[in-house]
Design a protein around this motif. Structure first.
Motif, short mmCIF file in Angstrom:
data_model
loop_
_atom_site.label_atom_id
_atom_site.label_comp_id
_atom_site.label_asym_id
_atom_site.label_seq_id
_atom_site.Cartn_x
_atom_site.Cartn_y
_atom_site.Cartn_z
N ARG A 122 0.77 -1.32 0.08
CA ARG A 122 -0.13 0.12 -0.05
C ARG A 122 0.73 1.07 0.08
N ASP A 123 1.92 1.28 0.61
CA ASP A 123 2.74 2.36 0.89
C ASP A 123 3.21 2.60 -0.62
N ASP A 124 3.80 1.59 -1.12
CA ASP A 124 4.20 1.94 -2.66
C ASP A 124 3.12 2.67 -3.40
N GLU B 167 0.69 4.29 -2.77
CA GLU B 167 0.21 5.88 -2.50
C GLU B 167 1.75 6.48 -2.70
N PHE B 168 2.72 6.02 -2.70
CA PHE B 168 3.84 6.98 -3.04
C PHE B 168 3.84 7.33 -4.57
N LEU B 169 3.23 6.35 -5.46
CA LEU B 169 3.05 6.54 -6.73
C LEU B 169 1.79 7.47 -7.18
N LEU B 170 0.80 7.63 -6.43
CA LEU B 170 -0.34 8.13 -6.40
C LEU B 170 -0.33 9.44 -6.05
N LEU B 171 0.38 10.00 -4.99
CA LEU B 171 0.38 11.33 -4.53
C LEU B 171 1.70 11.82 -4.49
N PRO B 172 1.96 13.12 -5.11
CA PRO B 172 0.86 14.16 -5.23
C PRO B 172 0.40 13.89 -6.68
N ARG B 173 0.71 13.20 -7.59
CA ARG B 173 0.15 13.03 -9.09
C ARG B 173 -1.16 12.97 -9.22
N LEU B 174 -2.06 12.50 -8.26
CA LEU B 174 -3.41 12.12 -8.56
C LEU B 174 -4.15 13.54 -8.17
N ALA B 175 -3.71 14.43 -7.64
CA ALA B 175 -4.13 15.94 -7.69
C ALA B 175 -3.89 16.53 -9.08
N GLY B 176 -2.73 16.43 -9.86
CA GLY B 176 -2.67 16.93 -10.93
C GLY B 176 -3.59 16.28 -12.16
N ALA B 177 -3.90 15.06 -11.64
CA ALA B 177 -4.93 14.37 -12.83
C ALA B 177 -6.23 15.01 -12.50
N GLY B 178 -6.62 15.18 -11.30
CA GLY B 178 -8.01 15.96 -11.15
C GLY B 178 -8.07 17.66 -11.66
N GLU B 179 -6.90 18.08 -11.52
CA GLU B 179 -6.57 19.52 -12.27
C GLU B 179 -6.90 19.44 -13.65
N TRP C 176 -3.21 14.92 3.86
CA TRP C 176 -2.68 13.58 3.50
C TRP C 176 -1.85 13.30 4.87
N ASP C 177 -1.28 14.02 5.62
CA ASP C 177 -0.62 13.60 6.94
C ASP C 177 -1.68 13.10 7.86
N ARG C 178 -2.89 13.79 7.90
CA ARG C 178 -3.77 13.39 8.80
C ARG C 178 -4.43 12.17 8.64
N ARG C 179 -4.48 11.73 7.21
CA ARG C 179 -5.02 10.56 6.95
C ARG C 179 -4.00 9.53 6.94
N GLY C 180 -2.81 9.89 7.11
CA GLY C 180 -1.74 8.45 7.10
C GLY C 180 -1.52 7.93 5.65
N TRP C 181 -1.77 8.85 4.68
CA TRP C 181 -1.36 8.53 3.41
C TRP C 181 0.18 8.61 3.14
N ASN C 182 0.71 7.55 2.38
CA ASN C 182 2.40 7.86 2.15
C ASN C 182 2.27 8.47 1.05
N TRP C 183 3.10 9.81 0.90
CA TRP C 183 3.13 10.46 -0.45
C TRP C 183 4.63 10.93 -0.46
N PHE C 184 4.97 11.27 -1.68
CA PHE C 184 6.28 11.49 -2.26
C PHE C 184 6.32 13.33 -2.06
N ARG C 185 7.42 13.40 -1.24
CA ARG C 185 7.60 14.76 -0.79
C ARG C 185 8.74 15.26 -1.89
N SER C 186 8.23 15.51 -3.21
CA SER C 186 8.92 16.19 -4.18
C SER C 186 9.80 17.33 -3.85
N SER C 187 11.05 17.48 -4.24
CA SER C 187 11.80 18.79 -4.08
C SER C 187 11.40 19.93 -4.82
N GLU C 188 10.22 19.45 -5.99
CA GLU C 188 9.83 20.55 -6.81
C GLU C 188 9.00 21.45 -5.90
#
Length: 547
Positions: free
Chosen positions: A482-484, A486-498, A523-535
């Protein structure tokens, strides 16, 4: 006016006086919106420290008031495309007004009000602190660009349990994606019960990619997921991949297999299967009919069944077209519409059929000479794969010439199994970044995911009229947990919504990255594992509340 929410709002104007939201402010809803109000309150309490109550007796005074109304919404552009649930009366236009005397959220349907409340939820989360959210005065009206806004989730190569799928549905809902396309079957595993063919789950469901644990969804599991998604105005679309990607079928029922199916290990853990269902056998069609009927019964809210139709390696073009044509007829006989990957354009499709575009001509051409591709594919199999890629450049023009509708899923922009390009702001994530994502794809940045437009990326399309919607995809060859995922989905999924919701060419990276940074607290409050991109300049992490 810049509003810290995703997707970008169509029209927003700053009001005169801000509003301080406290837990003492009720959410007032008529009976027909009570369920929507309670979903909002529950989600808000998870995403932020603000815990509100719902009132149905319309008390006087300051409140968040929900209404079924359409005033001020007629000037919004019409939503284009198709609905996964087939609802011809759907209307997602909504308004949000924040003033010193309270908040009003309105829309013509409960779904529209839910979308407006999703905007409000993000806004509250971005401004919440110490039990109070200082909200900017705002007048906003909004509507989606496309009616189909989706994510395709591969549960065949890595089986994701019900709770994980629920978490993904929550992510989709947060970014106004309204379709979860479940890739339920593939060479590595079968995930759906079909009563007439019990070995599909007794044998075919045991496997997954490599040595991962298999599994399947019982009818009760599917019913719970369909209901969970519907509560959030998300439609689950089932995919039964055929005539290729059927090794799990053949392991379960060898009598359906060709005489000499072949599985080739390209590199350790990456297998290629050559062998397809035979359209000339009546047993094949007994199987297809039973499987489609079971999918239709279980995924009752979907107007579509996805038949796959992709990568039928080793199958003659005529046989592939014959299979697709008859499979579409079976789907229509069961009262549903047909959707398939772009290769189905080579069959006798027409108006009402949906072709999911994924292989981009430029990327396919680059793939012909890709060292990564050649490293993954055995030399004897490479010509067969390159032939498939070469044919792909004609699929979109052919589909449009035949009157089909396009669902846009270009690999370079919307395939989330692509490695992350930027380094993580958290060095502890670098091992995961190096491991997760298919190496055959060049890495992609978050910026790559939003600085594009569906029209510009789709061959021979110059308007929204032939586009049914936008759908991202995440394939799970490299996903072990699951962590893997969510790591691929976030933050990218927000961009798909956009890209699926916001008007054309309205996303600017500086504004988007600032809006994206404001999402991290939820995301943090929900415990989702997300990629902290340096961008992105992320805030300090919050304490996780939900697991």
């Amino acid at each position: 006016m810049s509003v810290p929410v995703i997707p970008l709002i169509h029209t927003a104007r700053r009001g005169a006086s801000d509003f301080a939201l406290t837990p003492a402010v009720p959410v007032v809803a008529p009976a027909e919106l009570e369920a929507v109000a309670r979903r909002f309150v529950s989600d808000l309490a998870t995403d932020s420290p603000i815990d509100l109550d719902v009132a149905t007796d319309a008390p006087l005074g300051v409140a968040i008031r929900l209404e079924l109304a359409a005033d001020g919404l007629d000037a919004l552009p019409a939503t284009g495309g198709i609905r996964a649930d087939g609802d011809s009366h759907a209307d997602e236009r909504h308004g949000l007004a924040i003033a010193e005397n309270g908040i009003r959220v309105w829309g013509a349907t409960p779904e529209a009000v839910h979308r407006g409340l999703t905007t409000l939820r993000q806004l509250i989360t971005a401004h919440a602190g110490d039990g109070v959210a200082q909200l900017p005065a705002l007048e906003a009206v909004d509507a989606p660009r496309f009616a189909w806004r989706g994510l395709s989730l591969d549960v065949a190569r890595t089986f994701h349990d019900v709770e994980t799928v629920r978490r993904v549905i929550d992510m989709c809902s947060l970014y106004k994606l309204n379709v979860l396309h479940l890739h339920l079957t593939d060479d590595q595993g079968w995930r759906l019960e079909v009563p007439e063919w019990p070995s599909l789950t007794e044998v075919g469901a045991r496997g997954a990619f490599g040595d991962r644990q298999g599994g399947f969804y019982t009818r009760a599991d599917v019913a719970s997921l369909v209901d969970y998604a519907a509560d959030r105005f998300v439609t689950i679309v089932p995919e039964i991949d055929m005539p290729g990607h059927t090794a799990a079928v053949f392991a379960s029922y060898p009598e359906l297999a060709p005489e000499n199916p072949l599985t080739i290990e390209s590199i350790p853990g990456f297998d290629l299967s050559i062998g397809t269902l035979d359209p000339d056998r009546e047993l094949t069609w007994t199987f297809v009919n039973d499987v489609v009927r079971s999918a239709v019964e279980q995924f009752r809210q979907s107007a579509y069944v996805h038949l796959g139709g992709d990568e039928a390696f080793g199958m003659a073009d005529e046989a592939h077209a014959a299979f697709v044509d008859r499979a579409i007829s079976v789907i229509k006989d069961h009262g549903k519409l047909a959707l398939g990957w772009q290769e189905i354009a080579r069959a006798g499709i027409g108006a009402g059929d949906v072709v999911q575009y994924w292989m981009e001509p430029n990327e396919s051409a680059d793939g012909f000479e890709s060292d990564a591709l050649k490293a993954m594919v055995p030399e004897a199999f490479l010509p067969m794969l390159l032939e498939t890629l070469a044919k792909s450049v004609h699929d979109v023009p052919t589909a449009l010439d035949k009157g089909a509708t396009l669902l846009v899923s270009p690999t370079s922009r919307l395939y989330f199994d692509r490695p992350h390009l930027a380094e993580s702001a958290d060095p502890a994530q670098e091992e995961t970044r190096a491991r997760v994502g298919l190496p055959v794809y060049p890495p992609a940045s978050l910026r790559d995911g939003v600085e594009w437009d569906p029209i510009d990326e789709t061959p021979v399309v110059d308007s929204d009229d032939r586009i049914g919607g936008v759908e991202a995809a995440v394939w799970c060859e490299t996903v072990t947990s699951r962590d893997d995922l969510e790591f691929l989905l976030l933050p990218r999924l927000a961009g798909a919504g956009e890209k699926a919701w916001a008007a054309r060419n309205t996303t600017e990276w500086a504004s988007y990255s600032a809006r994206l940074a404001g999402q991290a607290g939820a995301w943090d409050r929900r415990g989702w594992n997300w990629f902290r991109s340096s961008e992105v300049a992320w805030p300090a992490p919050a304490v996780a509340q939900a697991q």
